[in-house]
Design an enzyme around this catalytic site. Sequence first.
Site, PDB file in Angstrom:
ATOM      1  N   GLN A  51       0.812  -1.229   0.000  1.00 41.86           N
ATOM      2  CA  GLN A  51       0.000   0.000   0.000  1.00 41.86           C
ATOM      3  C   GLN A  51       0.839   1.270   0.000  1.00 41.86           C
ATOM      4  OE1 GLN A  51      -2.699  -1.540   3.343  1.00 41.86           O
ATOM      5  NE2 GLN A  51      -4.077  -0.290   2.131  1.00 41.86           N
ATOM      6  N   CYS A  99     -10.696   0.063   3.443  1.00 44.42           N
ATOM      7  CA  CYS A  99      -9.298  -0.108   3.028  1.00 44.42           C
ATOM      8  C   CYS A  99      -8.717   1.250   2.659  1.00 44.42           C
ATOM      9  CB  CYS A  99      -9.222  -1.050   1.832  1.00 44.42           C
ATOM     10  SG  CYS A  99      -7.535  -1.311   1.236  1.00 44.42           S
ATOM     11  N   LEU A 100      -7.520   1.531   3.152  1.00 39.30           N
ATOM     12  CA  LEU A 100      -6.882   2.822   2.856  1.00 39.30           C
ATOM     13  C   LEU A 100      -6.544   2.963   1.371  1.00 39.30           C
ATOM     14  CD1 LEU A 100      -4.508   3.046   5.954  1.00 39.30           C
ATOM     15  CD2 LEU A 100      -6.674   4.257   5.599  1.00 39.30           C
ATOM     16  N   HIS A 141      -7.425  -9.323   5.998  1.00 37.45           N
ATOM     17  CA  HIS A 141      -7.392  -8.189   5.060  1.00 37.45           C
ATOM     18  C   HIS A 141      -5.957  -7.873   4.646  1.00 37.45           C
ATOM     19  CE1 HIS A 141      -8.994  -4.149   3.668  1.00 37.45           C
ATOM     20  NE2 HIS A 141      -7.689  -3.954   3.677  1.00 37.45           N
ATOM     21  N   GLU A 142      -5.064  -7.766   5.647  1.00 39.34           N
ATOM     22  CA  GLU A 142      -3.673  -7.391   5.338  1.00 39.34           C
ATOM     23  C   GLU A 142      -2.944  -8.521   4.613  1.00 39.34           C
ATOM     24  OE1 GLU A 142      -3.013  -4.379   5.568  1.00 39.34           O
ATOM     25  OE2 GLU A 142      -4.763  -3.907   6.794  1.00 39.34           O
TER      26      GLU A 142
HETATM   27 ZN    ZN Z   1      -6.473  -2.585   2.734  1.00 38.29          ZN
END
Ligand code: ZN
Length: 188
Positions: A51, A99-100, A141-142
């Site tokens: 990310q 989610c970022l 998620h990660e």
């Molecule tokens: Zn995410």
Amino acid sequence: MAVRSIVISGDPVLHSPALPVVDFDDDLRELVQDMYETMDTAPGVGLAATQVGVPLRLFTYNFLDDDDHLWRGVAINPELWITPVPAGEADEDEDVEGCLSYPGERFPLLRSPSAILRAVDLEQKPFEIHAEDWLARIFQHEYDHLDGTLYVDRLEHFYAKIATKITRKRGWGVPGLGWMPGVDNLED
Ligand code: ZN
């Protein structure tokens, strides 16, 4: 330490499997410090290296559970075991995820209620966490990020269609987009 720009959905780094960490050097130490600062500034409960544009298998997490225990750390070269995802449909209140790299949006998604994370820390010391509920969700998620999967890729058809429209409307889904925590405001 520095906040790094967060890559937005569409850039190949988010949609490709990341590589194992081999060099536990000063660059890795700096990356992890920057990831903590970026995650805390965003703010988020987890952040994968992909990310911030780095295709390596590590993520940071920061989560205060119902017992006021703070789960905060970095998982490098993680492995994840999960119990089966429950059958049925995701609950619009209980199962909402964000989610970022898909900022300002949230969608329901069913996840496994428990997971076992095994990884090493910056000193290459192995550790294991048996996670339940939200912590288990964060790890799933990660961990997905390290395999090039976003949670929006896993949505039920109804929500996936909405996400597709949002991606188009916002001009996402193309390489090179990002946002800077603490600078850009991407809330609606
Ligand atoms: Zn995410």
